[in-house]
Design a protein around this motif. Structure first.
Motif, PDB file in Angstrom:
ATOM      1  N   VAL A 193       0.840  -1.199   0.000  1.00  0.00           N
ATOM      2  CA  VAL A 193       0.000   0.000   0.000  1.00  0.00           C
ATOM      3  C   VAL A 193       0.878   1.252   0.000  1.00  0.00           C
ATOM      4  O   VAL A 193       0.645   2.191  -0.775  1.00  0.00           O
ATOM      5  N   THR A 194       1.894   1.276   0.849  1.00  0.00           N
ATOM      6  CA  THR A 194       2.781   2.436   0.912  1.00  0.00           C
ATOM      7  C   THR A 194       3.510   2.638  -0.409  1.00  0.00           C
ATOM      8  O   THR A 194       3.610   3.760  -0.922  1.00  0.00           O
ATOM      9  N   PHE A 195       4.026   1.567  -0.981  1.00  0.00           N
ATOM     10  CA  PHE A 195       4.731   1.677  -2.247  1.00  0.00           C
ATOM     11  C   PHE A 195       3.789   2.174  -3.347  1.00  0.00           C
ATOM     12  O   PHE A 195       4.165   3.052  -4.140  1.00  0.00           O
ATOM     13  N   ALA A 196       2.578   1.649  -3.408  1.00  0.00           N
ATOM     14  CA  ALA A 196       1.631   2.051  -4.451  1.00  0.00           C
ATOM     15  C   ALA A 196       1.287   3.534  -4.348  1.00  0.00           C
ATOM     16  O   ALA A 196       1.232   4.246  -5.360  1.00  0.00           O
ATOM     17  N   ILE A 197       1.077   4.013  -3.127  1.00  0.00           N
ATOM     18  CA  ILE A 197       0.720   5.425  -2.948  1.00  0.00           C
ATOM     19  C   ILE A 197       1.888   6.319  -3.364  1.00  0.00           C
ATOM     20  O   ILE A 197       1.709   7.301  -4.088  1.00  0.00           O
ATOM     21  N   ARG A 198       3.080   5.981  -2.928  1.00  0.00           N
ATOM     22  CA  ARG A 198       4.233   6.839  -3.229  1.00  0.00           C
ATOM     23  C   ARG A 198       4.663   6.730  -4.686  1.00  0.00           C
ATOM     24  O   ARG A 198       5.032   7.719  -5.303  1.00  0.00           O
ATOM     25  N   TYR A 199       4.622   5.539  -5.244  1.00  0.00           N
ATOM     26  CA  TYR A 199       5.044   5.361  -6.632  1.00  0.00           C
ATOM     27  C   TYR A 199       4.082   6.043  -7.591  1.00  0.00           C
ATOM     28  O   TYR A 199       4.498   6.556  -8.622  1.00  0.00           O
ATOM     29  N   SER A 200       2.798   6.075  -7.252  1.00  0.00           N
ATOM     30  CA  SER A 200       1.825   6.702  -8.156  1.00  0.00           C
ATOM     31  C   SER A 200       2.145   8.173  -8.380  1.00  0.00           C
ATOM     32  O   SER A 200       1.926   8.700  -9.474  1.00  0.00           O
ATOM     33  N   MET A 201       2.662   8.836  -7.366  1.00  0.00           N
ATOM     34  CA  MET A 201       3.033  10.249  -7.528  1.00  0.00           C
ATOM     35  C   MET A 201       4.208  10.406  -8.492  1.00  0.00           C
ATOM     36  O   MET A 201       4.241  11.317  -9.303  1.00  0.00           O
TER      37      MET A 201
END
Length: 110
Positions: A13-21
């Motif tokens: 979840v953390t990776f997905a949120i940060r990578y999307s930016m």
């Protein structure tokens, strides 16, 4: 084993949120007003972190007395920063004022 799944889920979840930016960084253009408003985010966040720590050091109520070394250090740092516009000088002298005020109070009150 449940902890492993929990940590793995949090990682995803953390990776997905940060990578999307990062993935959308070059493709999305923010309006000029939003970009201008985003310049105020760091000072607002730092203020929200620092002010409660300075005014409520014991966590039990606002302390505006001279015995509040956090407040004295913050006021001194604010004054130095206002006039010098030098971040390193402000941090160093603010910390010295904080520690010095704690030392003076300990010498007076003991």
């Amino acid at each position: 084993m449940n902890e492993l799944y929990l940590n793995g889920g949090m990682l995803l979840v953390t990776f997905a949120i940060r990578y999307s930016m990062f993935a959308l960084a070059g493709r999305v253009a923010f309006p000029a007003q939003l970009r201008q408003a985003l310049h105020y985010v760091p000072p607002a966040v730092l203020t929200a972190i620092i002010v409660p720590a300075v005014l409520i050091p014991a966590g039990e109520g606002i302390d505006l007395s001279y015995t509040n070394a956090y407040l004295m250090g913050a006021l001194f740092a604010f004054t130095i920063g206002w006039f010098s516009k030098n971040l390193l000088l402000t941090i160093v002298l603010g910390m010295l004022a904080f520690w010095g005020w704690q030392w003076i109070l300990a010498a007076w009150l003991i």
